[in-house]
Design an enzyme around this catalytic site. Sequence first.
Site, mmCIF file in Angstrom:
data_model
loop_
_atom_site.group_PDB
_atom_site.id
_atom_site.type_symbol
_atom_site.label_atom_id
_atom_site.label_comp_id
_atom_site.label_asym_id
_atom_site.label_seq_id
_atom_site.Cartn_x
_atom_site.Cartn_y
_atom_site.Cartn_z
ATOM 1 N N SER A 28 0.885 -1.026 -0.069
ATOM 2 C CA SER A 28 0.122 0.381 0.014
ATOM 3 C C SER A 28 0.674 0.942 0.042
ATOM 4 O O SER A 28 1.867 1.220 -0.280
ATOM 5 C CB SER A 28 -0.672 -0.219 1.012
ATOM 6 O OG SER A 28 -1.802 1.466 1.975
ATOM 7 N N TYR A 80 -2.531 -0.817 11.072
ATOM 8 C CA TYR A 80 -2.446 -1.214 9.098
ATOM 9 C C TYR A 80 -1.594 -0.525 8.360
ATOM 10 O O TYR A 80 -0.475 -1.728 7.879
ATOM 11 C CB TYR A 80 -3.484 -0.481 8.610
ATOM 12 C CG TYR A 80 -3.730 -0.658 6.860
ATOM 13 C CD1 TYR A 80 -4.042 -1.944 6.405
ATOM 14 C CD2 TYR A 80 -3.581 0.201 6.447
ATOM 15 C CE1 TYR A 80 -4.374 -2.082 5.371
ATOM 16 C CE2 TYR A 80 -3.321 0.286 4.969
ATOM 17 C CZ TYR A 80 -3.901 -0.841 4.498
ATOM 18 O OH TYR A 80 -3.963 -0.898 3.008
#
Length: 261
Positions: A152, A166
């Site tokens: 990501s 995360y």
Amino acid sequence: MTTSSDTNAPALTTPALDFSGRTVAVSGAAVGFGRAIADRFAAAGAQVFGCDIAGREGGDPRVVLDEVDLTDRAAAAAWIAAVEDRAGRAIDVLVCNAGGVAGQTDRPIEEVADADWDRVVAVNLGSTFALCRAAAPGMKRAGSGAIVTITSGAALQASLTGIQSYCSAKHAVLGLTRQLAHELGPFGIRVNSVAPGFVRTNPATERQWLSYGPERQQQLVDAIALKRLGTADEIAKAVLFFASDLASFVNGQILSVDGGR
């Protein structure tokens, strides 16, 4: 006159994105990126096996989907073994896509419970570790293979989600990718990562998008050079590149697919 270098040159017409005869395993294949990735590989001729904790409706019928909770590392290893058994060979391409925020939202760090932190780390980092560990022996015996992790933009900077676990987990997946590229490279196994920008692909990203409101949504789009959000299929095409012969000398790299954020 033909030179030696000319005679050794590869045929430029080779269909490098033809995956016929190859076995591909994709985690998190029911929705979003994983579904688009699995469907792309199936369309390219691969024998595709996917796993997810949720069912899959629609999509390419050639994708075989198993229900697996990858936070159970024994279950993750058993799935890899089952794929190898059904395919009758080692996995050629492993795509570690399973991840996400596990339904969590942005909170101050002092309000983050141990269980919430552990769940996100397990879903993202733990599942990637378990799948790579299980697939590596077969790839080593075959003397080839490609592993593609899905990280990501949160693997390179602070996360738009604001979720500490995360962001930390995605940074760690990138570290694991680079480490495995060096460890497995001598066996002919390449390990790379695709880092998607913000893409609306599932209920979690839809909730995140709606939480921004019109003004912040526009700011996010304005910060992208292409002035639009990406699609799951655009992420899938980047994964196919890393898995293909076009990337035969690409190892330990991260490719940001974010429209030029």
